[in-house]
Design an enzyme around this catalytic site. Structure first.
Site, PDB file in Angstrom:
ATOM      1  N   LYS A  82       0.869  -1.177   0.000  1.00 14.70           N
ATOM      2  CA  LYS A  82       0.000   0.000   0.000  1.00 14.70           C
ATOM      3  C   LYS A  82       0.905   1.226   0.000  1.00 14.70           C
ATOM      4  O   LYS A  82       1.751   1.379   0.883  1.00 14.70           O
ATOM      5  CB  LYS A  82      -0.900   0.024   1.238  1.00 14.70           C
ATOM      6  CG  LYS A  82      -2.079  -0.908   1.181  1.00 14.70           C
ATOM      7  CD  LYS A  82      -2.923  -0.802   2.442  1.00 14.70           C
ATOM      8  CE  LYS A  82      -3.690   0.493   2.493  1.00 14.70           C
ATOM      9  NZ  LYS A  82      -4.614   0.540   3.670  1.00 14.70           N
ATOM     10  N   ILE A  83       0.714   2.083  -0.988  1.00 18.44           N
ATOM     11  CA  ILE A  83       1.555   3.264  -1.114  1.00 18.44           C
ATOM     12  C   ILE A  83       0.655   4.478  -1.324  1.00 18.44           C
ATOM     13  O   ILE A  83      -0.227   4.446  -2.187  1.00 18.44           O
ATOM     14  CB  ILE A  83       2.540   3.121  -2.289  1.00 18.44           C
ATOM     15  CG1 ILE A  83       3.432   1.881  -2.082  1.00 18.44           C
ATOM     16  CG2 ILE A  83       3.396   4.377  -2.432  1.00 18.44           C
ATOM     17  CD1 ILE A  83       4.338   1.563  -3.241  1.00 18.44           C
TER      18      ILE A  83
END
Length: 216
Positions: A82-83
């Protein structure tokens, strides 16, 4: 659907249902479990577990990506990244896609269609618009998702999936899907809310009362 939690008991209960594709986590969720991230993630038995890369700068986020890559997951589990979809995060998404072409990337903290579009162009596999957070801020969350879905399809990016996130109630979940999202990530409490409607429970209770009263 995905389950948005780090609680192992909730995950165990939810994964009895075959339609859950995996689990999403973030630092806020993991803090509730009060365990080291590396150790805790390794005990989540889902097929796909998303872990958020922390940091404010491109360098900090990238360094955390590398730390996440070192986590040894449970057997049969794949760890996704998750960025956040802001300038620094977008640069990291592009770098991850170039250096780790098989990585599964979820661009998170999306509040506009253009933000999601840029994340998709940079190599994200999933986009997470924050539905309730948009609504609370006076933004039209449903329209944002509709526009994002339209643009992705128009631009030949239909393989990029929209994963609705940040919900206050189960109605928002259905509005997200009706607006064009491919999937959603939800808390365990909202999952129960989707099934256990008070009117339905009243009807079922009445059926059981009548069934007990039938002549034997």
């Amino acid at each position: 659907m995905f389950l948005d939690t780090g609680n192992l008991e909730e995950i165990k209960k939810a994964l009895q249902f075959p339609f859950f594709e995996g689990v999403t986590t973030n630092p806020t969720i993991l803090l509730k479990e009060n365990q080291p991230r590396k150790t805790h993630i390794a005990h989540i038995p889902a097929k796909l577990v998303f872990v958020q890369a922390a940091g404010l700068t491109e360098e900090e986020i990238w360094e955390d990506v590398l730390r996440i890559q070192e986590i040894k997951p449970a057997e049969g589990t794949v760890i996704g990244l998750k960025i956040p979809a802001h300038e620094a995060g977008i640069k990291v998404i592009a770098t991850v896609r170039a250096k780790f072409p098989d990585a599964i990337i979820l661009a998170t903290a999306i509040f506009s269609s253009e933000q999601g579009y840029i994340a998709a162009l940079s190599g994200a596999d999933y986009l997470a618009p924050y539905y309730n957070r948009m609504e609370v801020s006076g933004l039209d969350a449903a329209k944002t998702i509709e526009e994002l879905r339209y643009v992705l399809d128009l631009q030949g990016l239909e393989e990029v999936k929209i994963m609705g996130a940040s919900f206050k109630n189960s109605r928002q979940i259905m509005q997200t899907l009706a607006s064009g999202a491919d999937t959603v990530t939800i808390g365990y409490d909202l999952f129960l809310q989707m099934m256990n409607k008070p009117l339905a429970l009243e009807s079922i209770e009445k059926f059981n009362e009548h069934n007990a009263a039938l002549p034997k």
